[in-house]
Write an enzyme that holds these catalytic residues in place. Structure first.
Site, PDB file in Angstrom:
ATOM      1  N   ASN A  97       0.828  -1.223   0.000  1.00 52.95           N
ATOM      2  CA  ASN A  97       0.000   0.000   0.000  1.00 52.95           C
ATOM      3  C   ASN A  97       0.854   1.262   0.000  1.00 52.95           C
ATOM      4  OD1 ASN A  97       0.782  -0.651   2.628  1.00 52.95           O
ATOM      5  ND2 ASN A  97      -0.971   0.353   3.557  1.00 52.95           N
ATOM      6  N   HIS A 182      -5.720  -9.126   5.025  1.00 50.85           N
ATOM      7  CA  HIS A 182      -6.185  -8.220   6.091  1.00 50.85           C
ATOM      8  C   HIS A 182      -7.690  -8.439   6.199  1.00 50.85           C
ATOM      9  CE1 HIS A 182      -6.181  -4.068   8.137  1.00 50.85           C
ATOM     10  NE2 HIS A 182      -7.438  -4.475   8.132  1.00 50.85           N
ATOM     11  N   HIS A 236      -2.404 -10.138  11.443  1.00 49.79           N
ATOM     12  CA  HIS A 236      -2.773  -9.426  12.673  1.00 49.79           C
ATOM     13  C   HIS A 236      -4.177  -9.795  13.203  1.00 49.79           C
ATOM     14  CE1 HIS A 236      -4.373  -6.926   9.524  1.00 49.79           C
ATOM     15  NE2 HIS A 236      -3.331  -6.140   9.407  1.00 49.79           N
ATOM     16  N   ASP A 307       3.569  -5.381  11.662  1.00 51.95           N
ATOM     17  CA  ASP A 307       2.721  -4.388  11.007  1.00 51.95           C
ATOM     18  C   ASP A 307       3.286  -2.983  11.239  1.00 51.95           C
ATOM     19  OD1 ASP A 307       0.729  -3.245   9.529  1.00 51.95           O
ATOM     20  OD2 ASP A 307      -0.860  -3.544  10.997  1.00 51.95           O
ATOM     21  N   HIS A 311       3.473   6.701  10.820  1.00 52.19           N
ATOM     22  CA  HIS A 311       2.911   7.987  10.392  1.00 52.19           C
ATOM     23  C   HIS A 311       3.602   9.040  11.251  1.00 52.19           C
ATOM     24  CE1 HIS A 311      -0.367   5.950   8.230  1.00 52.19           C
ATOM     25  NE2 HIS A 311      -0.509   5.181   9.305  1.00 52.19           N
TER      26      HIS A 311
HETATM   27  O1  DOR Z   1      -3.225   0.306  11.115  1.00 51.67           O
HETATM   28  C1  DOR Z   1      -2.874  -0.014  10.002  1.00 51.67           C
HETATM   29  N1  DOR Z   1      -1.999   0.730   9.301  1.00 51.67           N
HETATM   30  N2  DOR Z   1      -3.382  -1.126   9.460  1.00 51.67           N
HETATM   31  C2  DOR Z   1      -3.183  -1.417   8.160  1.00 51.67           C
HETATM   32  O2  DOR Z   1      -3.723  -2.376   7.696  1.00 51.67           O
HETATM   33  C3  DOR Z   1      -2.400  -0.520   7.289  1.00 51.67           C
HETATM   34  C4  DOR Z   1      -1.435   0.244   8.082  1.00 51.67           C
HETATM   35  C5  DOR Z   1      -0.801   1.383   7.322  1.00 51.67           C
HETATM   36  O3  DOR Z   1      -0.316   1.139   6.197  1.00 51.67           O
HETATM   37  O4  DOR Z   1      -0.762   2.487   7.826  1.00 51.67           O
END
Ligand code: DOR
Length: 449
Positions: A97, A182, A236, A307, A311
């Site tokens: 992603n 997921h 997860h 995971d 951010h």
């Molecule tokens: O909390 C999450 N953040 N779950 C995910 O599935 C994606 C991930 C992200 O890429 O920030």
């Protein structure tokens, strides 16, 4: 007698081997494990004194988001793998992603090129599943450097989403490798969004993305996987309710849990960390955490992945639900899990099964995941007795924060060795970065064919 000098000897440590714990040395030649136990020769270009330390096979984190290309202000392949190396991780599997999403052979090659000369650890990349590439998955999943397919059944960070059974079934029917999932039910997420839309306390995150959202998706994907005759890996897992379902489908399903779901609980984590505890699927109440530990004890869980989903602080500080979901974790994996070992929640050999042999079995990794002659000389050397605080100054991830900051743990990674090269010792990275793509049984077979 073979008296050829070794390139590297790890001396006097406690080795965690498939047969259990064993005192002895390891000799490395040409990036591979050449000899274990009492060595024929003591001559080596480099000797690492491992007395008092445990020598584990290299730890593989099979779920990280390193954000390159497109979101490099959050993380990139250099910073993410540096963070991994400092945490004792020798290889990472990175999620699709990014921007753009990883959906084509060219996207995969682009990531591999970017990693060349910049990645500290070995690495592989997931191919994303989307309606637009669903017809080509059988060949895409065997691209060199690809660890397999990843499907988002519920939307999270980024635009990847397959929420209808028809496309899911089509994807499950194309290709053969185990597909990572997921599992959150998109229809239910949409239905319940009104609970938080327009602003709410972040403590309601597990209420919006509730137990039934996870259970439903897991039940659906297990049913579809059985119809398609496809193996799946449920990422997860967070609820007590999913465990019996997964246990009843072990012939086709493997299971991942994360260190944060094994450590944090609601509502306490939301009170203490606010939106910094927000992730998908959510951290839930203590009864779920206890069910995950029991699932580890009972063998239902196959792997621990972090995971790692960084951010920035500014992004995370937005008002919920505009705040993005995800938390970093690749660097704190070993301190947190070794602390759980010291607390008696699992044994060191079980942890190694979850972090080394488990990834090897699930994804068909070639020559990694155990201390055995002929295998890659990847090692995570740990001090089980070291007592340390997790501090922001130790973290190398670009976001600069961790939900575990301020926690004092017992157990710490002391050295990270990848194919015979020491890339981290005593919190120092030793360069240059020379990570390589991980090899898989399927891609070897494709080359032959
Ligand atoms: O909390 C999450 N953040 N779950 C995910 O599935 C994606 C991930 C992200 O890429 O920030």
């Amino acid at each position: 007698m073979n008296a050829t000098p070794f390139d590297l000897i790890l001396k006097g440590g406690t080795l965690v081997t498939p047969a259990g714990l064993r005192a002895g040395d390891v000799g490395v030649r040409g990036g591979r494990i050449a000899e274990i136990g009492k060595l024929e020769s003591e001559a080596a270009a480099e000797i690492i004194e491992a007395r008092g330390l445990h020598v584990l096979p290299g730890v593989i984190d099979t779920q990280v988001h390193f954000r390159e290309p497109g979101l490099e202000h959050k993380e990139d392949l250099a910073s993410g793998t540096a963070s991994a190396a400092l945490g004792g991780v020798t290889a990472v599997f990175e999620m699709p992603n990014t921007t753009p999403s990883t959906l084509t052979a060219a996207d995969m090659q682009d990531k591999l090129r970017r990693a060349q000369g910049r990645a500290w650890t070995d690495h592989a990349f997931f191919m994303g599943v989307a309606a637009e590439n669903a017809g080509h998955l059988a060949s895409l999943e065997n691209e060199p450097g690809c660890c397999g397919l990843k499907v988002f059944m519920g939307s999270s960070t980024g635009s990847l989403l397959v929420d209808d059974d028809e496309t899911l079934l089509q994807a499950l029917r194309s290709g053969r490798r185990r597909m990572a999932v997921h599992a959150e039910d998109e229809a239910r997420l949409r239905e319940r969004l009104a609970l938080v839309r327009g602003g709410a306390d972040v403590a309601r995150h597990p209420e919006w993305r509730d137990v039934e959202t996870a259970r439903l998706a897991t039940e659906r994907v297990l049913g579809l996987a059985r119809r398609a005759g496809r193996r799946v890996h449920v990422l997860h897992v967070t609820t007590a309710e999913e465990i019996p379902l997964l246990a009843a489908n072990k012939d086709i399903a493997t299971v991942e849990v994360t260190p944060q779901h094994l450590t944090l609980t609601a509502p306490e984590c939301y009170e203490r960390l606010g939106t910094f505890a927000q992730m998908n699927p959510p951290i839930r109440e203590a009864r779920h955490r206890e069910a995950l530990w029991r699932a580890i004890d009972q063998g239902v869980v196959d792997v621990i992945g972090t995971d790692h989903a960084p951010h920035t602080r500014e992004e995370k500080a937005r008002d919920y639900p505009a705040s993005p979901s995800g938390m970093p974790g690749v660097q704190t994996l070993m301190p947190i899990m070794l602390d759980h070992v010291n607390a008696g929640r699992l044994t060191l050999t079980r942890l190694v099964d979850l972090l080394c042999a488990g990834p090897q079995r699930i994804y068909g990794i070639v020559a990694k995941g155990r201390i055995a002659v002929g295998y890659d000389a990847d090692f995570t050397v740990v001090d089980l007795a070291a007592r340390r605080e997790i501090t922001a100054s130790w973290l190398a991830a670009k976001c600069g924060w961790s939900p575990f900051e301020g926690m004092t743990v017992t157990g710490w990674p002391k050295a990270t060795i990848v194919r015979g090269r020491t890339i981290m010792r005593e919190d120092e990275l030793l360069g240059p970065p020379q990570g390589q793509p991980v090899r898989f049984l399927e891609t070897l077979a494709r080359k032959r064919g």
